[in-house]
Design a protein around this motif. Structure first.
Motif, short mmCIF file in Angstrom:
data_model
loop_
_atom_site.label_atom_id
_atom_site.label_comp_id
_atom_site.label_asym_id
_atom_site.label_seq_id
_atom_site.Cartn_x
_atom_site.Cartn_y
_atom_site.Cartn_z
N ARG A 23 33.50 41.85 37.11
CA ARG A 23 32.98 43.12 37.57
C ARG A 23 31.58 43.24 37.86
NH1 ARG A 23 31.95 46.29 33.44
NH2 ARG A 23 31.80 44.54 31.93
N HIS A 24 30.96 42.24 37.67
CA HIS A 24 29.29 42.36 37.92
C HIS A 24 29.24 41.36 39.25
CE1 HIS A 24 28.51 44.74 34.53
NE2 HIS A 24 29.06 43.75 33.87
N CYS A 25 29.93 40.66 39.72
CA CYS A 25 29.72 39.55 40.43
C CYS A 25 29.95 40.06 42.04
CB CYS A 25 30.55 38.31 40.30
SG CYS A 25 30.43 37.53 38.61
N SER A 26 29.39 39.15 42.98
CA SER A 26 29.80 39.49 44.30
C SER A 26 31.14 38.96 44.86
CB SER A 26 28.73 38.83 45.26
OG SER A 26 28.86 37.30 44.99
N LEU A 27 31.40 39.38 46.09
CA LEU A 27 32.85 39.11 46.31
C LEU A 27 33.02 37.46 46.35
CD1 LEU A 27 35.72 39.78 47.63
CD2 LEU A 27 34.60 39.92 49.75
N VAL A 28 31.98 36.77 46.83
CA VAL A 28 32.17 35.22 47.02
C VAL A 28 32.23 34.71 45.57
CG1 VAL A 28 31.20 33.37 47.63
CG2 VAL A 28 30.91 35.41 49.24
N SER A 29 31.36 35.31 44.47
CA SER A 29 31.72 34.74 43.31
C SER A 29 32.85 34.99 42.50
CB SER A 29 30.50 35.27 42.26
OG SER A 29 29.29 34.99 43.15
N LYS A 30 33.51 36.22 42.84
CA LYS A 30 34.79 36.60 42.30
C LYS A 30 35.92 35.61 42.79
CE LYS A 30 33.85 41.53 42.06
NZ LYS A 30 34.19 43.03 42.28
N ILE A 31 35.82 35.34 44.07
CA ILE A 31 36.80 34.14 44.40
C ILE A 31 36.65 33.05 44.16
CG2 ILE A 31 37.84 33.36 46.64
CD1 ILE A 31 36.79 35.61 48.27
N ALA A 32 35.57 32.36 43.87
CA ALA A 32 35.04 31.19 43.19
C ALA A 32 35.57 31.33 41.84
CB ALA A 32 33.66 30.98 43.45
N LEU A 33 35.31 32.20 41.10
CA LEU A 33 35.68 32.55 39.67
C LEU A 33 37.10 32.00 39.44
CD1 LEU A 33 34.89 33.03 36.60
CD2 LEU A 33 34.77 35.36 37.21
N ALA A 34 37.82 33.01 40.47
CA ALA A 34 39.42 33.06 40.37
C ALA A 34 39.89 31.59 40.74
CB ALA A 34 39.85 34.12 41.41
N LEU A 35 39.66 30.99 41.60
CA LEU A 35 39.85 29.56 41.91
C LEU A 35 39.49 28.49 40.89
CD1 LEU A 35 39.07 29.43 45.73
CD2 LEU A 35 41.46 29.58 44.48
N GLY A 36 38.38 28.94 40.19
CA GLY A 36 37.67 27.98 39.14
C GLY A 36 38.66 28.05 37.89
N LEU A 37 38.99 29.14 37.53
CA LEU A 37 40.01 29.45 36.28
C LEU A 37 41.33 28.91 36.74
CD1 LEU A 37 38.99 33.06 35.40
CD2 LEU A 37 38.29 30.96 34.27
N LEU A 38 41.56 29.06 38.02
CA LEU A 38 42.91 28.39 38.35
C LEU A 38 42.88 26.88 37.94
CD1 LEU A 38 46.09 28.60 39.09
CD2 LEU A 38 45.04 28.36 41.47
N GLY A 39 41.87 26.13 38.39
CA GLY A 39 41.40 24.92 38.24
C GLY A 39 41.40 24.44 36.74
N VAL A 40 40.97 25.41 35.70
CA VAL A 40 40.91 25.22 34.57
C VAL A 40 42.29 24.91 33.96
CG1 VAL A 40 40.15 26.19 32.43
CG2 VAL A 40 38.62 26.26 34.05
N TYR A 41 43.23 25.64 34.32
CA TYR A 41 44.61 25.71 33.95
C TYR A 41 45.14 24.43 34.31
CZ TYR A 41 49.44 27.03 32.57
OH TYR A 41 50.38 27.04 31.89
#
Length: 971
Positions: free
Chosen positions: A698-716
């Motif tokens: 919610r508090h992140c920029s668009l680039v950080s949101k995309i990176a966060l989503a891909l990173g969490l997918l990498g965690v799984y």
């Protein structure tokens, strides 16, 4: 000298770290290493009673074994051999145990149950100090008298394969060696294959006398997935095949008229129910000890193994090889190994062991003559002399045999008594360093307490009268007194003293600093004394509210309750109780706030809210409007927040069973990690990761949101690669990998998000608009926070991902509906964050036991052991709860633009005070209880945790100070 609250708190914490380090240096002194000349020699054997010191009187005993093979399997629990797992997975070993040509025991390892201290115990026979837990990361050469040095000096040819800790401890003592790093726990195959590949060639050779094999794979599997993992069975079968191969080779080389060979199967320590080790629970200290040799004659069939101390193996092997016993060994002979010898030979060996123990007792205990074991040994030695005289005279009557058996029994009782007395003796404390460290840390605490009104004022500035103190007469008198005291201690101290070994310039600097602290404390105390004509200090408007009193009393009360060892072992119960109390108190405040507003809406300005409302000067905040809800629903969401928090905390308590007394009981985490429930764990981990993304982005920029989503997918993907969870198209029988590629994929996005956040923080410094700068800085902090969350998600085990999700959920709802709406001040909010951080430390499964530290996270994404990142990742994972709540507090206070300047200073000060109270308490506590029965198993690990927590808090306050100074520097 005026300092901001954040700078003042940081300086206090830095002084506190130095003080704790000095105290630990005295409490855990580095063992004094003896030189080679201080080791026992063959000529040091005592003369046999009544035979004098002639050529035969003091000669060394005849070796009992030609060759010795020691197979040390790291983290081998006793039930892996003697329990049901041993019957299933180690059938050959169990067959040998039951056949009769072996002796089986449960060898108890003393805490700390980590590898390096256990190797020291097995080779020196002594009990290593607790500080060896830290030294385990970088093992220095062992100069103390030990079995390996004695064997090498006697011309024994020694070969070693396995854990390279042995190579570092005993450099240049092995004829041949091949070491493997023990810290890369993600590898449990190559680390053992590297040992076994030498086995066939070595067993065929005749140019060695002692072969030592240290297998690490079982320990690594425990760190990765626990003692009930499906990988344990195949690994035990692999070890069973190794034992079978070695035993068959030794049997084939037995020949008539030569000495028999000995095969020793043992573990250095056990394994807890979570797969770790280091503590003092039964699964961690109980290890199997199996001695296999054709010279043993025992009735066939499985018998319950006897119980002995792990250090008893050292004198047994030494005399079995005809070597002197290590000078500092506290173990006693294992009688069953020598029962086939003649009575005279048995008595001679017991006398040698008793002589060594009695000399060690004389050196370490001034009142040794009052020890029962010493008196028993002297009586047994006299009886032994009388028996030898009759035996030499040719007496062969039954009376002589009975007398010999009586002397044998006397010796055994004396050895056990002396060994027990030596084992209970603690190391020599450096009391001078301990007292100096305790004095400094007490001064820091008093300084923090005296500065409370100024530190929590609107200006958040503390006036420390340091300059005036340096020019006062008491300062010079204290310096003179301190120097005289130091000279007196240096010239009269009988024991080791760390401060006395330091240069005089450094010591005098310490004395100056301590004297200045004392004068500053006195000046501040005088300034705080109430006078009739004294006007209030400007900005000293902080008052103790009802909730402040509850929070402070709860923190101090919890600290004082931990004087009992049971409260330290079960400390999580106290934090759970305090967290529940906090939720109920907040619920009461919410009810008062909303129902008062409903009844007295027009009178609210006159009456004021129950809690300090320093945010009333700024624009009103409505969480309902921000979330797109109707204003009426805001009240019910606020009322539901404490109840939701209580529900989440109750569920998390069932996830990880921690502590000591009930740690062995199954919990929801065990159920999730069992192979039958992997599908359910996969769904739960997926839902948790989705929830983490929704709460953080919610508090992140668009680039950080995309990176966060891909990173969490990498965690799984990482968890699926290592076999913890499943992909929908993946079969459960898929081979487990290290997941190195997947973990590094996540690291890339972590670094990307952190880079984006830091870039926003730097950009905010060059913006002309204060509003835009504050908004950009707030976003940058939240992005840094989201990067830390992604890294923690990677390090957490799959079943702990719901803990992270609940942590973020509670932070979100508390921030939206409690802290902002009820206008809690920075001090109250900080203490709440501290409480939540402490509770989540235990929700993760941590405890005050070294064994719950998950060292496997230090190797996520690494292909080899690299010390710096391994230590960093392990510390981050262990203290993820306190760190996440501290980072959230920084982001939350920085987002409060009307209170940001004083809020960061107040938060930093409160963190320093909350850390100083328990640190001072434990320093005083362990000093008073240094001879307590549980000082090493309970109090010392807790002290190390407190020291590490103080270091983590200092790093947090450093970041607080940096952000506070940036804000203060802006016009």
């Amino acid at each position: 000298m005026k300092l901001s609250s954040s700078v003042f708190a940081l300086l206090c914490l830095l002084c506190e770290i130095v003080s704790i380090a000095l105290f630990l240096r005295g409490f855990f002194p580095v063992p004094v290493k003896s030189s080679f000349s201080d080791k026992n020699k063959v000529t040091d054997f005592p003369a046999e009673p009544q035979t004098g010191s002639g050529p035969n009187g003091s000669k060394a005993p005849v070796p009992l074994f030609k060759r010795v093979v020691i197979v040390l399997i790291d983290a081998l629990r006793e039930d892996f051999v003697f329990g049901s797992d041993g019957r299933r997975f180690m059938p050959y070993t169990r067959h040998v145990v039951e056949r009769g040509s072996s002796h089986s025991f449960i060898a108890k390892a003393r805490p700390p149950t980590v590898t390096m201290p256990r190797i020291k115990a097995l080779t020196t026979g002594s009990i290593p100090g607790f500080i060896d837990v830290v030294m385990n990361l970088n093992s220095p050469a062992l100069l103390e008298d030990n079995l390996i040095w004695q064997a090498n000096s006697a011309g024994k040819r020694i070969i070693f394969y396995g854990d390279d800790t042995w190579v570092r401890l005993f450099p240049k003592l092995f004829m041949e060696h091949d070491g493997t790093t023990s810290f890369f726990v993600s590898d449990y195959t190559e680390v053992d294959n590297n040992v076994t590949r030498h086995l066939d060639g070595t067993l065929k050779r005749d140019d060695w006398d002692i072969l030592i094999l240290h297998y690490l794979g079982l320990d690594h599997i425990g760190h990765i997935s626990g003692p009930h993992s499906s990988l344990i069975g195949p690994k035990l079968m692999e070890m069973d095949d190794v034992i079978k191969k070695i035993h068959a080779s030794l049997i084939s080389k037995e020949s008539e008229g030569t000495l028999p060979n000995l095969l020793v199967l043992c573990g250095d320590h056990g394994m807890s129910e979570t797969g770790s080790h280091g503590g003092s629970s039964e699964p961690e200290i109980n290890t199997p000890l199996v001695l296999i040799s054709p010279s043993f004659r025992r009735k066939a069939g499985f018998e319950e193994p006897g119980v002995l101390e792990q250090v008893d193996l050292t004198p047994t092997l030494a005399l079995g090889l005809g070597l002197p016993i290590s000078k500092n060994s506290v173990g006693h002979l294992i009688p069953a190994v020598f029962e086939e010898l003649s009575l005279r030979e048995q008595l001679r060996l017991l006398q040698i062991n008793g002589h060594q123990l009695s000399r060690l007792l004389q050196d370490s205990n001034p009142t040794f003559h009052k020890e029962d074991g010493y008196e028993q040994f002297r009586m047994a030695e006299k009886s032994h002399g009388s028996w030898v005289k009759l035996y030499v005279d040719g007496n062969t009557s039954e009376v002589l045999s009975n007398m010999g058996k009586k002397v044998l029994k006397q010796y055994l009782e004396a050895l056990k008594a002396m060994s027990s007395a030596l084992s209970k003796q603690l190391g020599k404390y450096d009391m001078y360093s301990m007292i100096m460290g305790m004095t400094f840390i007490l001064q820091v605490l008093f300084l923090l307490l005296l500065a409370m009104p100024e530190a929590l004022s609107r200006e958040a500035v503390v006036d420390v009268p340091l300059a005036s103190s340096l020019l006062s007469l008491p300062f010079y008198l204290l310096c003179l007194f301190g120097s005289a005291l130091h000279v007196l201690v240096c010239t009269s101290a009988g024991g080791p003293c760390y401060l006395c070994s330091l240069p005089w310039v450094l010591v005098f600097t310490v004395i100056l600093l301590s004297s200045a602290f004392m004068c500053a404390l006195f000046s501040m105390a005088v300034r705080r004394m109430p006078t009739s004509n004294k006007t209030p200090t400007k900005g000293s408007d902080w008052t103790l509210s009802e909730l402040d009193a509850l929070l402070l009393i709860g923190t101090v009360g919890h600290t004082l309750s931990l004087a009992s060892s049971s409260f330290i072992e079960e400390e999580h119960q106290t934090w759970y109780f305090l967290l529940n109390t906090l939720c109920l108190a907040v619920f009461q405040d919410v009810c008062r706030k909303y129902f008062r507003e409903q009844r007295h809406r027009d009178e609210e300005e006159d009456e004021g809210p129950l809690l300090p409302s320093s945010a009333k000067e700024g624009p009103s905040f409505s969480p309902a409007e921000e979330l797109g809800m109707s204003p009426g629903s805001e009240k019910w969401l606020a009322l539901a927040t404490p109840l939701l928090t209580l529900t989440c905390c109750r569920l998390l308590r069932s996830l990880n069973q921690t502590g000591v007394q009930w740690a062995h009981l199954p919990d929801f985490g065990h159920w999730l990690n069992s192979g039958d429930h992997k599908a359910f764990l996969s769904v739960l981990a997926s839902v948790s990761l989705v929830l983490i993304f929704l709460l953080v982005q919610r508090h992140c920029s668009l680039v950080s949101k995309i990176a966060l989503a891909l990173g969490l997918l990498g965690v799984y993907s990482y968890r699926a690669a290592v076999g913890n969870v499943l992909f929908p198209w993946q079969h459960s029988s898929r081979a487990v990998s290290k997941g190195t590629v997947e973990a590094r994929f996540v690291y890339v996005f972590v670094l990307g998000i952190l880079f984006t956040g830091v870039k926003d923080l730097l950009r905010s410094q060059v913006m002309s608009s204060a509003v835009d700068s504050g908004r950009l800085k707030s976003r940058g902090l939240w992005e840094v926070y989201s990067g830390v969350v992604l890294l923690v998600a990677l390090l957490f085990r799959a079943h702990n991902l719901p803990t992270l999700a609940c942590c973020l959920l509670i932070q979100t709802v508390m921030a939206q509906f409690i802290w902002k709406k009820l206008h809690y001040d920075a001090a109250q909010t900080t203490i709440m964050h501290y409480w939540f951080g402490q509770a989540f430390f235990y929700f993760q499964g941590n405890s005050n036991n070294i064994g719950t530290v998950d060292i496997s996270v230090g190797f996520v994404g690494l292909e080899s052991y690299v010390e710096a990142p391994a230590i960093f990742l392990t510390a981050l994972s262990t203290y993820a709860g306190p760190l996440l709540w501290a980072c959230h507090l920084l982001c939350f206070l920085s987002s409060q633009r009307d209170r940001a300047v004083m809020g960061l200073g107040h938060g930093s000060y409160c963190f320093a005070l909350l850390r100083s109270i328990p640190a001072v308490f434990y320093v005083v506590l362990v000093t008073g209880l240094r001879y307590h029965l549980f000082i090493w198993s309970v109090f010392s690990p807790k002290l190390l945790y407190e020291a590490m927590h103080t270091l983590i808090t200092t790093a947090v306050c450093l970041f607080f100070t940096f952000m506070d100074q940036e804000r203060s520097a802006r016009p």
